[in-house]
Design a protein around this motif. Structure first.
Motif, PDB file in Angstrom:
ATOM      1  N   ARG A 636      -0.038  50.202 -89.854  1.00  0.00           N
ATOM      2  CA  ARG A 636      -0.513  50.427 -91.220  1.00  0.00           C
ATOM      3  C   ARG A 636       0.592  51.127 -91.984  1.00  0.00           C
ATOM      4  O   ARG A 636       1.039  52.210 -91.595  1.00  0.00           O
ATOM      5  CB  ARG A 636      -1.781  51.282 -91.236  1.00  0.00           C
ATOM      6  N   VAL A 637       1.054  50.502 -93.049  1.00  0.00           N
ATOM      7  CA  VAL A 637       2.090  51.102 -93.874  1.00  0.00           C
ATOM      8  C   VAL A 637       1.417  52.087 -94.827  1.00  0.00           C
ATOM      9  O   VAL A 637       0.554  51.712 -95.627  1.00  0.00           O
ATOM     10  CB  VAL A 637       2.879  50.034 -94.647  1.00  0.00           C
ATOM     11  N   VAL A 638       1.819  53.332 -94.721  1.00  0.00           N
ATOM     12  CA  VAL A 638       1.183  54.405 -95.499  1.00  0.00           C
ATOM     13  C   VAL A 638       1.869  54.579 -96.851  1.00  0.00           C
ATOM     14  O   VAL A 638       1.212  54.757 -97.885  1.00  0.00           O
ATOM     15  CB  VAL A 638       1.218  55.725 -94.710  1.00  0.00           C
ATOM     16  N   LYS A 639       3.192  54.518 -96.845  1.00  0.00           N
ATOM     17  CA  LYS A 639       3.944  54.792 -98.074  1.00  0.00           C
ATOM     18  C   LYS A 639       5.281  54.084 -98.004  1.00  0.00           C
ATOM     19  O   LYS A 639       5.900  54.001 -96.940  1.00  0.00           O
ATOM     20  CB  LYS A 639       4.161  56.310 -98.226  1.00  0.00           C
ATOM     21  N   VAL A 640       5.723  53.560 -99.138  1.00  0.00           N
ATOM     22  CA  VAL A 640       7.065  53.003 -99.253  1.00  0.00           C
ATOM     23  C   VAL A 640       7.702  53.565-100.518  1.00  0.00           C
ATOM     24  O   VAL A 640       7.144  53.433-101.615  1.00  0.00           O
ATOM     25  CB  VAL A 640       7.072  51.467 -99.320  1.00  0.00           C
ATOM     26  N   ALA A 641       8.829  54.218-100.357  1.00  0.00           N
ATOM     27  CA  ALA A 641       9.637  54.646-101.501  1.00  0.00           C
ATOM     28  C   ALA A 641      10.766  53.644-101.643  1.00  0.00           C
ATOM     29  O   ALA A 641      11.461  53.341-100.670  1.00  0.00           O
ATOM     30  CB  ALA A 641      10.185  56.051-101.285  1.00  0.00           C
TER      31      ALA A 641
END
Length: 765
Positions: A636-641
């Motif tokens: 599960r990808v939580v955050k992408v900057a």
């Protein structure tokens, strides 16, 4: 000083799109219009023995039935290898064999059921490695006889492209390195999944022996030229009118539905014929991203300084080359990443297989090679116990660095993209595990992308009697917001309200030539043309105003559609000015401009290697925070900057939308999307089985705009559309390694692969 450039101006096409006012190709209806359908091959490779169309020709409503033997012509940009309809053999499952035009879609489909085709199956090659074998079945035995460009092929083989590049001395570089690390990586075929299906309407004009097509495309002139060449006509006898484009991502630049439509139109008198693909046809019989296998070998010193790198890339074009030769050449050049490496060697080969056609996809090869390069970079960092961020900063390009061909790079904001991305995810901090079965990790990846160089754009700007402005150019709005950006630049270049600027639809008979709306080139190239033509319009207006006022034009200014003196006193609106100047006679001012990147001193490079230069470079870095379920393998990808160096954000909102959309696309093709092939046949050719990201899969996305102004760009702006998707998959994979210590080198990152890798890790393999 600018009024609109740099602002978050609302998109000029937003109202039409959200209210249903936008007209797409499959919205169009015309008097007497017929509907086309295609009978497709069930075999990966077979000889066509016989086609019986008698019953179909006499079926209710049928106007035309056409086979390849009745229309034996080929098209293709780099290699003219693809028939409009299969002529004597089929080369992939889904290849068009017979086309039917009828009064209704239902009648066309029913007629297909009345056609019988006898095939003699032939040995097929469905694996790109196997295609290299000299003993492999030849997909195109006559490859060496095809009309093509000057690139290298291997006659009497499946190798349709060979590209080599070297710099420095590889042997010396590897010998002097403290550590040499090797890895092999693969990137899979994926679909563009544009919301709008492939649709084209074609009408034949017997008097001129020409065609008019209503199409959805991002490359109107390139598509026109490809069709004209295949039809054996001058380009002026093929006219393309571009409707609203419901997404492209590189998938609507070569003849697909258009090829079928012109074949049928030729045989239907002068009645228009519409060909609209089903979603299944879009997935299995249009164009996929080019799969690739990449071997990378890197020599590095113990302190993390890159010394040497060799790259061997194998690409799979499928049954025809379409637009893949450029992918194999230009894409492979960026396989070394945005890094200073003195000793380089690149071998790139592309092969035919008996599988679905592949081609241009957002990033034009960089999504594949960035996956390999950035996964490999993390492996090096891990082996040398280096921080992945510091490792990239140590080797990354900075302003004034030479590119691999010796071009001095300008407008390079790579360092800032790395630093700001790392800061946005609090790089180096340790996240608390949310549950015993979950593991958290962070990963980073960066990339570099050139733009098509040299290329040109032309524009005509008309100012009407009421002061309104038409920006006439062949730059179809494909969903990326360029109509808004072009209007913003025109408004500021002339001095009129944004609301008074319109960008009409593209028509190759009426709009001047433009290169493709691809390679993230439009803002830079068309923007430069607009700024120049806009300045000319502005000068014309000021000259007229000076004549009316009896003063020097240099003492006047245009702002917000009105003329002022230098003290700021309002003299009149443009409408009032033109009325006073022309009376009842009316007035219209026109300016045209052509911009080409050819000849720019920025392109200077080592002798013979100028063609590798790019007029600007796109740089992007992404950092991903993920959560892995060690019981199921689900990521599960939580955050992408995501930080992109855009030179100057003409419209920060549209830039952020491009970044966010790219992240979603990269996430989707990194962990969800993928085709299942069996003997060359796609088994999951519906959206019920081919999985793409939905809103439930989306992480928090932090778009970061980095502005390293480009001196030759309009207002300093570069492109942003393509690189936004490339860095996401390797950032996720590197975060996976950080979370659970497993390295997956083959996309997509499925739960099954995660569990298998964890099992191998536990077994000590």
């Amino acid at each position: 000083m600018t009024t609109y450039v740099g602002t978050r101006a609302p998109r000029v096409d937003s109202v039409d799109k959200v209210t249903g006012g936008a007209v797409y190709a499959n919205d169009l209806t015309m008097a007497g219009m017929l509907h086309g359908a295609v009978l497709r091959s069930p075999h990966a490779h077979a000889r066509i023995v016989n086609i019986d169309t008698a019953r179909a020709r006499s079926a209710p409503g049928v106007e035309a039935v056409v086979t390849g033997r009745e229309f034996p012509r080929l098209f293709g940009i780099a290699i003219k290898d693809q028939p409009f309809l299969a002529i004597d053999r089929v080369r992939y499952v889904g290849e068009p064999v017979v086309a039917v035009a009828a009064a209704t879609e239902a009648q066309a489909q029913e007629a297909l059921d009345l056609i019988t085709v006898d095939y003699e199956e032939l040995p097929a090659v469905v694996d790109m490695r196997a295609a290299l074998d000299p003993a492999a079945p030849l997909v195109h035995p006559d490859l060496h006889t095809y009309t093509r460009g000057g690139h290298e092929i291997v006659p009497h083989s499946n190798i349709n492209t060979v590209y080599r590049y070297s710099r420095g001395d590889l042997d010396e570089g590897f010998a002097s390195a403290d550590v040499v690390i090797e890895g092999e990586y693969s990137a899979h075929a994926i679909s563009h999944v544009a919301l709008e299906v492939h649709t084209a309407i074609a009408q034949y004009d017997g008097g001129s022996d020409g065609y008019t097509l209503w199409v959805s495309t991002d490359r109107p002139f390139m598509l026109r030229n490809d069709l004209a060449s295949g039809l054996g006509l001058p380009t002026t006898q093929v006219r393309l009118i571009v409707s609203t484009v419901g997404g492209s991502f590189g998938g609507k630049g070569v003849p697909i539905a258009e090829a079928i439509a012109v074949v049928l139109a030729r045989n239907c008198g002068e009645r228009p014929v519409r060909v609209e693909f089903t979603r299944e046809e879009c997935l299995t019989a249009s164009q996929l991203r080019v799969p690739a296998i990449m071997k990378i070998k890197t020599g590095v010193n113990r302190d993390g300084l890159l010394i040497a790198r060799s790259v061997d890339v194998l690409w799979d074009s499928g049954a025809y080359t379409a637009y893949t030769v450029g992918v194999a050449i230009r894409g492979s050049q960026t396989s070394v990443g945005p890094y200073r490496i003195p000793h380089l060697g690149i071998l790139s080969r592309q092969v035919y297989t008996n599988k679905a056609i592949t081609g241009s996809y957002r990033g034009y090869g960089t999504t594949q090679v960035t996956w390999a390069c950035e996964t490999h970079m993390d492996e090096i960092a891990a082996q040398l116990n280096l921080d992945p961020v510091a490792f990239r900063l140590k080797n990354g390009y900075v302003e004034g660095d030479p590119y691999l061909n010796g071009q001095i790079m300008h407008g390079v904001g790579l360092t800032e993209t790395i630093e700001r991305t790392a800061a946005a995810v609090d790089w180096g901090s340790v996240e608390r595990e949310p549950a015993p079965h979950l593991r958290r990790g962070k990963g980073i990846a960066t990339m570099i992308k050139p733009t098509l160089t040299p290329s040109s754009s032309n524009v005509v700007i008309n100012m009407e009697q009421d002061g309104r402005v038409l920006v006439i150019c062949a730059a179809p709005e494909i969903g990326s917001g360029q109509d808004t950006v072009l209007a913003q630049m025109a408004a500021d270049a002339i001095g009129v309200p944004l609301a008074d600027v319109s960008v009409p639809a593209t028509d190759t008979m009426l709009t001047p030539y433009n290169g493709p709306v691809a390679s993230s080139r439009t803002t830079y190239h068309m923007g430069n043309a607009i700024v120049s033509a806009g300045a000319e319009i502005r000068d014309q207006v000021l000259t007229i105003a000076g004549d009316v006022l009896g003063t020097n034009a240099e003492h006047l200014d245009i702002r917000d559609g009105s003329v002022f003196d230098l003290d700021g006193e309002l003299k009149f609106t443009l409408k009032e000015l033109f009325a006073r100047f022309s009376g009842e006679g009316g007035i219209s001012m026109t300016a045209s401009s052509r911009f080409s990147s050819a000849g720019s001193p920025l392109l200077k490079a080592d002798p013979g290697e100028e063609w590798i230069s790019s007029i600007f470079w796109m740089l992007c870095t992404q950092a991903a925070e993920i959560e892995v379920d060690i019981e199921t393998g689900v990521i599960r990808v939580v955050k992408v900057a995501a930080a992109a160096d855009v030179g100057k954000a003409i419209n920060p909102m549209t830039v952020e939308q491009q970044i966010e959309g790219g992240v979603v696309m990269g996430l989707s093709n990194g962990i969800l999307e993928g085709f299942s092939f069996r003997d060359g046949r796609i088994e999951n050719g519906t959206l019920a089985d081919y999985k793409v990201a939905t809103i439930q899969d989306l992480p928090e996305i932090v778009p970061i705009i980095v502005e390293s102004v480009h001196d030759e760009a309009p207002f300093g702006a570069k492109g942003v559309g393509e690189p936004a998707a490339a860095a996401t998959p390797p950032a996720i994979a590197n975060a996976l390694y950080d979370a659970i210590g497993v390295r997956i080198r083959d996309l997509p990152l499925t739960p099954e692969k995660v569990l298998e890798a964890m099992g191998e890790l536990d077994a000590g393999e």
